[in-house]
Design a protein around this motif. Sequence first.
Motif, PDB file in Angstrom:
ATOM      1  N   MET A   1      12.151  -0.063  25.533  1.00 33.75           N
ATOM      2  CA  MET A   1      12.935   0.896  26.261  1.00 33.75           C
ATOM      3  C   MET A   1      11.990   1.981  26.783  1.00 33.75           C
ATOM      4  O   MET A   1      11.134   2.461  26.057  1.00 33.75           O
ATOM      5  N   PHE A   2      12.170   2.337  28.036  1.00 36.49           N
ATOM      6  CA  PHE A   2      11.328   3.356  28.648  1.00 36.49           C
ATOM      7  C   PHE A   2      12.016   4.709  28.576  1.00 36.49           C
ATOM      8  O   PHE A   2      13.158   4.853  28.989  1.00 36.49           O
ATOM      9  N   MET A   3      11.319   5.688  28.007  1.00 39.53           N
ATOM     10  CA  MET A   3      11.885   7.033  27.928  1.00 39.53           C
ATOM     11  C   MET A   3      10.890   8.017  28.510  1.00 39.53           C
ATOM     12  O   MET A   3       9.709   7.980  28.178  1.00 39.53           O
ATOM     13  N   GLU A   4      11.401   8.856  29.359  1.00 43.55           N
ATOM     14  CA  GLU A   4      10.543   9.892  29.919  1.00 43.55           C
ATOM     15  C   GLU A   4      10.536  11.102  28.999  1.00 43.55           C
ATOM     16  O   GLU A   4      11.473  11.328  28.239  1.00 43.55           O
ATOM     17  N   ARG A   5       9.494  11.839  29.102  1.00 44.89           N
ATOM     18  CA  ARG A   5       9.367  13.055  28.313  1.00 44.89           C
ATOM     19  C   ARG A   5      10.348  14.103  28.837  1.00 44.89           C
ATOM     20  O   ARG A   5      10.470  14.311  30.042  1.00 44.89           O
ATOM     21  N   ILE A   6      11.070  14.727  27.928  1.00 40.94           N
ATOM     22  CA  ILE A   6      12.032  15.748  28.324  1.00 40.94           C
ATOM     23  C   ILE A   6      11.317  17.091  28.395  1.00 40.94           C
ATOM     24  O   ILE A   6      10.689  17.520  27.438  1.00 40.94           O
ATOM     25  N   GLN A   7      11.440  17.731  29.518  1.00 36.49           N
ATOM     26  CA  GLN A   7      10.814  19.037  29.691  1.00 36.49           C
ATOM     27  C   GLN A   7      11.865  20.032  30.153  1.00 36.49           C
ATOM     28  O   GLN A   7      12.559  19.793  31.147  1.00 36.49           O
ATOM     29  N   ALA A   8      11.984  21.115  29.408  1.00 36.72           N
ATOM     30  CA  ALA A   8      12.913  22.163  29.815  1.00 36.72           C
ATOM     31  C   ALA A   8      12.259  22.999  30.901  1.00 36.72           C
ATOM     32  O   ALA A   8      11.059  23.285  30.834  1.00 36.72           O
ATOM     33  N   PRO A   9      13.020  23.363  31.906  1.00 36.49           N
ATOM     34  CA  PRO A   9      12.423  24.193  32.952  1.00 36.49           C
ATOM     35  C   PRO A   9      12.024  25.555  32.394  1.00 36.49           C
ATOM     36  O   PRO A   9      12.752  26.158  31.614  1.00 36.49           O
ATOM     37  N   ALA A  10      10.871  26.000  32.782  1.00 30.46           N
ATOM     38  CA  ALA A  10      10.372  27.286  32.288  1.00 30.46           C
ATOM     39  C   ALA A  10      11.125  28.415  32.985  1.00 30.46           C
ATOM     40  O   ALA A  10      11.371  28.363  34.187  1.00 30.46           O
TER      41      ALA A  10
END
Length: 78
Positions: A1-10
């Motif tokens: 399964m491909f998961m992208e890194r979750i990044q919260a907007p600064a």
Amino acid sequence: MFMERIQAPAEKVRARRPKSLKLAAGALFLPVAILLWLPWVGVTAIWFAVAGVAKALAKAAATIRDTLLYAGELVVGR
């Protein structure tokens, strides 16, 4: 399964407000808060007093009822 890194907007960094503004706001807020707090404390104290009297009267009524039942059982029997 491909998961992208979750990044919260600064969040953008806002300019800090001056200390004089904070001191002035605090100096205006505290007297108003005290004026609102004092009646609240008074009403709460009255509420506790009324609740205490009501609870004491209810306990006294239950004690009187239990005493009358006990006295009746002594005379009549169980």
